[in-house]
Design a protein around this motif. Structure first.
Motif, short mmCIF file in Angstrom:
data_model
loop_
_atom_site.label_atom_id
_atom_site.label_comp_id
_atom_site.label_asym_id
_atom_site.label_seq_id
_atom_site.Cartn_x
_atom_site.Cartn_y
_atom_site.Cartn_z
N ALA A 24 0.91 -1.12 0.04
CA ALA A 24 -0.18 -0.07 -0.04
C ALA A 24 0.70 1.24 0.01
O ALA A 24 0.37 2.27 -0.55
CB ALA A 24 -0.91 -0.06 1.12
N HIS A 25 1.90 1.21 0.70
CA HIS A 25 2.78 2.43 0.60
C HIS A 25 3.87 2.32 -0.54
O HIS A 25 4.94 3.01 -0.85
CB HIS A 25 3.73 2.25 1.87
N HIS A 26 3.39 1.39 -1.67
CA HIS A 26 4.31 1.33 -2.82
C HIS A 26 5.64 1.18 -2.64
O HIS A 26 6.67 1.76 -3.28
CB HIS A 26 3.95 2.47 -3.58
N GLU A 27 6.09 0.46 -1.67
CA GLU A 27 7.51 -0.01 -1.27
C GLU A 27 7.87 -1.41 -2.12
O GLU A 27 7.12 -2.17 -2.47
CB GLU A 27 7.94 -0.10 0.13
N SER A 28 9.38 -1.47 -2.10
CA SER A 28 9.79 -2.83 -2.88
C SER A 28 9.43 -3.86 -1.84
O SER A 28 9.60 -3.73 -0.93
CB SER A 28 11.29 -2.53 -3.10
N ALA A 29 9.02 -4.97 -2.70
CA ALA A 29 8.87 -6.33 -2.00
C ALA A 29 10.06 -6.81 -1.78
O ALA A 29 9.97 -7.81 -1.27
CB ALA A 29 7.61 -6.88 -2.66
N VAL A 30 11.14 -6.46 -2.50
CA VAL A 30 12.44 -7.09 -2.51
C VAL A 30 12.98 -6.82 -1.01
O VAL A 30 13.17 -5.80 -0.67
CB VAL A 30 13.39 -6.77 -3.34
N GLY A 31 13.57 -7.85 -0.63
CA GLY A 31 14.29 -7.92 0.92
C GLY A 31 14.27 -9.14 1.55
O GLY A 31 13.43 -10.14 1.28
N VAL B 63 22.86 4.95 2.89
CA VAL B 63 21.72 4.45 2.98
C VAL B 63 20.67 4.14 1.81
O VAL B 63 20.45 5.26 1.29
CB VAL B 63 20.83 4.88 4.13
N SER B 64 20.52 3.06 1.15
CA SER B 64 19.76 2.88 -0.08
C SER B 64 18.37 2.67 0.13
O SER B 64 18.01 1.82 1.14
CB SER B 64 20.47 1.76 -0.82
N MET B 65 17.58 3.32 -0.49
CA MET B 65 16.15 3.24 -0.01
C MET B 65 15.37 2.89 -1.53
O MET B 65 15.88 2.96 -2.49
CB MET B 65 15.55 5.02 0.10
N PRO B 66 14.25 2.33 -1.56
CA PRO B 66 13.36 2.00 -2.79
C PRO B 66 13.37 3.03 -3.60
O PRO B 66 13.26 4.21 -3.36
CB PRO B 66 12.09 1.51 -2.01
N GLY B 67 13.47 2.84 -4.83
CA GLY B 67 13.50 3.73 -5.60
C GLY B 67 14.76 4.36 -6.29
O GLY B 67 14.60 5.21 -7.15
N MET C 203 23.97 0.54 3.95
CA MET C 203 22.73 -0.07 4.70
C MET C 203 21.50 -0.03 3.59
O MET C 203 21.44 1.10 2.95
CB MET C 203 22.41 0.84 5.95
N THR C 204 20.90 -1.31 3.67
CA THR C 204 19.80 -1.04 2.53
C THR C 204 18.44 -1.22 3.34
O THR C 204 18.01 -2.03 3.99
CB THR C 204 19.77 -2.25 1.57
N VAL C 205 17.62 -0.21 3.17
CA VAL C 205 16.10 -0.16 3.95
C VAL C 205 15.39 -0.62 2.75
O VAL C 205 14.93 0.26 1.58
CB VAL C 205 15.95 1.23 4.27
N TYR C 206 14.54 -1.60 2.79
CA TYR C 206 13.60 -2.38 1.99
C TYR C 206 12.08 -1.72 2.08
O TYR C 206 11.50 -1.72 1.18
CB TYR C 206 13.73 -3.63 2.18
N ARG C 207 11.78 -1.38 3.51
CA ARG C 207 10.52 -1.11 3.65
C ARG C 207 10.58 0.32 4.94
O ARG C 207 10.39 0.11 6.00
CB ARG C 207 9.60 -2.14 4.31
N PRO C 208 10.66 1.35 4.15
CA PRO C 208 10.93 2.76 4.98
C PRO C 208 9.81 2.80 5.86
O PRO C 208 9.98 3.24 6.80
CB PRO C 208 11.03 3.68 3.67
#
Length: 437
Positions: free
Chosen positions: A13-20, A64-68, A82-87
């Protein structure tokens, strides 16, 4: 819809990457990992947490890597990543419970890092300044306090110890070396190899130095506070000493007794399931390795008073203690942390100054000698983490699931980062009575 499915839906719903690396979460075992915090508090706190996190990272040598494709942080191309998959879930957890939420977000797979220790070390080096000073004054209103049920009274302590040390002897055997020693080793060199036999030698060197400084030899009456799995007692008995060792871990007592008997010293070593405050007798040497961390700051006076009352004239005390800076100790002594919640309930680290002050005010003991070993602990933890990763499937066969594995990896890397940054240290400290020459 299952709890995990609800989390997935919220993320979409928050349009975040499902990868992680989202682990399979058993909601009955890990209720606070399966559930993303919500409500009015989180609705207000999550954006604040996101703002403060971005503000802190903007000044740190980290990426810090964010989706998009968004990348934040002041780090260069080779800085820790650091990779944040679901901010949104990350911010909700951190907004709800601060650094506890940071650890829980890792356990839930909301973020990850290829070199977790390196990322956490960046934060550890600047721990005192991550939050603006104006907000630090409000920490007492926001940060949770340790529950009274986890204070290390004689009623609670066995439960606190059991939650960690009675997890499974088989689990600890997976990543410890043959000595089954669960404390900092003392290496003869400055390398960072992954040779477990070398770790065993370094553990024996640590133990032997403590026994030497305590004056343990033929005929010495030794008290060990905190048995572990018996290696120190065995090495003391091998010198001709008689040893009484006390623990509150049923699993440790059982295996330590077996190891002592197998080594041929059952007649020289007595291992009791007993609170240190209930020990009687008189001892020429008292040794305690990384047990003071489980005492709790409310009971440091009692701990050293007990040692003082049990030490024979002319006797010596040798302890190994994890320490932290005095100002951070004062700032955090009433703070409930991720480590308390998931690893060591009721624990708290002293400062060197606190040990000096407590022994001065409550005992006739004085500190004679200190050895700082923080770099050695960082190396020890790195070896443990490497071995735990090697035997992760065996841990799963023992019943420790993927969330536990992520928790344990975070714990070991979090600790290693503390020592590598200098935020934590470990000391071998020798004491005797100030009025005895």
């Amino acid at each position: 819809m299952t709890t995990v499915s609800k989390i997935e839906s919220a993320s979409s719903a928050h349009h975040e990457s499902a990868v992680g690396p989202r682990p399979v979460v058993d909601a009955e075992v890990w209720p606070q990992i399966a559930r993303v915090p919500g409500g009015v508090k989180v609705a207000v706190a999550a954006p604040v947490a996101d703002f403060l996190f971005r503000r802190a990272v903007a000044r740190l040598p980290v990426r810090v890597s964010m989706p998009g494709g968004e990348v934040i942080g002041a780090g260069s191309a080779d800085a820790p990543l650091m990779t944040v998959y679901r901010p949104h879930e990350f911010a909700a957890r951190v907004g709800d419970s601060g650094l506890i939420g940071l650890g829980e977000a890792y356990m839930a797979g909301d973020w990850d890092a290829e070199d977790l220790t390196a990322v956490l070390e960046v934060f550890a080096r600047r721990m005192a300044s991550l939050i603006p000073k104006s907000l630090q004054r409000l920490r007492g209103l926001y940060i949770p306090k340790p529950p009274r049920s986890e204070r290390n009274s004689t009623t609670n302590t066995r439960s606190n110890i059991s939650r960690h040390y009675d997890l499974s002897n088989d689990l600890f055997e997976l990543f410890l070396d043959e000595t089954m020693t669960y404390s900092s080793a003392l290496f003869a060199d400055s390398g960072r190899g992954h040779d477990c036999e070398q770790l065993a030698d370094a553990q024996r060197r640590k133990i032997d130095r403590l026994l030497d400084r305590a004056g343990v030899g033929d005929g010495t009456r030794v008290l060990e506070i905190g048995t572990g799995w018996g290696e120190l007692a065995i090495r003391a008995a091998a010198r001709g000493a008689t040893v009484r060792s006390v623990t509150l871990s049923i699993e440790q007592q059982e295996l330590a007794r077996k190891r002592c008997a197998a080594a041929g010293y059952a007649d020289r070593i007595q291992i009791d399931l007993l609170d240190y405050r209930l020990v009687d007798g008189e001892y020429d040497a008292i040794v305690s390795v990384e047990m003071i961390e489980a005492v709790g700051h409310q009971y440091w006076g009692t701990y050293f008073e007990t040692i003082d009352s049990l030490l024979a004239p002319g006797g010596r005390v040798a302890i190994q203690a994890i320490t932290m800076p005095h100002d951070r100790m004062l700032a955090t002594r009433n703070t409930y942390t991720w480590v308390h919640k998931y690893i060591f309930p009721g624990g708290f680290l002293p400062s060197v100054r606190a040990i000096d002050e407590v022994t001065e005010q409550h005992t006739s003991l004085r500190v004679r000698e200190r050895l700082s070993m923080g770099d050695h602990y960082a190396r020890t933890l790195d070896l443990w983490d490497t071995r735990f990763a090697q035997y992760r499937r065996e841990a799963e066969d023992l019943g420790f699931d993927e969330v536990f594995a992520r928790m344990w990896h975070f714990y070991l890397c979090y600790s290693e980062a503390g020592f590598r940054s200098g935020y934590l240290d470990v000391q071998q400290i020798v004491l005797d009575r100030r009025d005895e020459k």
